[in-house]
Design a protein around this motif. Sequence first.
Motif, PDB file in Angstrom:
ATOM      1  N   ASN A   1       0.836  -1.200   0.000  1.00 41.86           N
ATOM      2  CA  ASN A   1       0.000   0.000   0.000  1.00 41.86           C
ATOM      3  C   ASN A   1       0.873   1.253   0.000  1.00 41.86           C
ATOM      4  O   ASN A   1       0.555   2.242  -0.676  1.00 41.86           O
ATOM      5  N   ASP A   2       1.952   1.205   0.753  1.00 37.06           N
ATOM      6  CA  ASP A   2       2.889   2.329   0.792  1.00 37.06           C
ATOM      7  C   ASP A   2       3.532   2.546  -0.576  1.00 37.06           C
ATOM      8  O   ASP A   2       3.649   3.683  -1.051  1.00 37.06           O
ATOM      9  N   LEU A   3       3.921   1.443  -1.245  1.00 38.23           N
ATOM     10  CA  LEU A   3       4.527   1.551  -2.575  1.00 38.23           C
ATOM     11  C   LEU A   3       3.528   2.106  -3.594  1.00 38.23           C
ATOM     12  O   LEU A   3       3.904   2.890  -4.475  1.00 38.23           O
ATOM     13  N   LYS A   4       2.276   1.731  -3.457  1.00 39.20           N
ATOM     14  CA  LYS A   4       1.265   2.220  -4.395  1.00 39.20           C
ATOM     15  C   LYS A   4       0.988   3.699  -4.187  1.00 39.20           C
ATOM     16  O   LYS A   4       0.891   4.473  -5.160  1.00 39.20           O
ATOM     17  N   ILE A   5       0.863   4.106  -2.937  1.00 42.26           N
ATOM     18  CA  ILE A   5       0.574   5.511  -2.638  1.00 42.26           C
ATOM     19  C   ILE A   5       1.680   6.428  -3.146  1.00 42.26           C
ATOM     20  O   ILE A   5       1.411   7.517  -3.675  1.00 42.26           O
ATOM     21  N   LYS A   6       2.926   5.972  -3.042  1.00 42.07           N
ATOM     22  CA  LYS A   6       4.063   6.813  -3.429  1.00 42.07           C
ATOM     23  C   LYS A   6       4.475   6.626  -4.883  1.00 42.07           C
ATOM     24  O   LYS A   6       5.508   7.147  -5.311  1.00 42.07           O
ATOM     25  N   GLY A   7       3.677   5.850  -5.651  1.00 40.45           N
ATOM     26  CA  GLY A   7       3.880   5.782  -7.090  1.00 40.45           C
ATOM     27  C   GLY A   7       4.968   4.848  -7.570  1.00 40.45           C
ATOM     28  O   GLY A   7       5.451   4.991  -8.702  1.00 40.45           O
TER      29      GLY A   7
END
Length: 280
Positions: A66-72
């Motif tokens: 989720n962190d990787l997705k939020i930060k692109g």
Amino acid sequence: MNYIKLINAFYDRLETSQLSTSAIALWHALANTNNKAGWLREFAVAVSVLCIKTGLSERTIANARNDLKIKGFIDFRSRKGSKSAIYRLYDLSAMVAYKVSGKSLQATDADNLSGNASDNLSDKPSDNVSALVSCETKQDKTKQQTAVSQQHWFDEYYQCFGQQPSPIQCEKIIVYLEQDGLSDEVICRSFMIAAELGKSYGYAVGILNNWAAKGIKTLADVEQEQKQFQAKRQRTQNGPQPQHSEAVPDWAKHPKKEPDVSPEEAERRAAELEKYFESI
């Protein structure tokens, strides 16, 4: 996609978008998986596989992605049931983020935008906007579907046998897939049959060896083979039953005859018996 350039771009991106240690480990696991798959636009990988590659728990992996997705860094979408999630790994080597008037702009020409980003910026923000165009590389659809399907057997193994396959078992299953040509669905079917019978993975191996020897590669082949087996079994059950006859011993076929006794001898024996009974 160039693996070395991608890793270098990833660490360049970390300078402005910090990630947790778990997210960094997960990104490397996803990059390694996509590299083995041939750099697909979208690919599937089981959470259990990511746990092995990263040493993280399922919950930690969920938070990290989720962190990787939020930060692109990546994108992903979950699927229903026990199916693996579908991931998309952004080509960071072809994506340079610029801050112009508080807006984040992206460029996809990595060759023209390598080095110092400020050297490529025009004095006018509008010129920079026109130069920073996002593009995507179209991948072969069949290749994507193959990479996605080859992850299913890992999940099915876990569902049927309650544990992850060992590295040796994984190598053997890959041989069935790549050398023997068995489809992912056929591999899963063998696991299901073994589990329904309360058997272990070794029973599934026997099934797979039998199918591979017969040239069975698809579910249609499996169903056809099962129909032929059932038809043969039905013919055997409905056919004429063999008549069972017991062997007759020789003494029954030729009963032993008592020797002939003269009338005098017979009378003598009768008298002896009568005398014997009287004494009793």
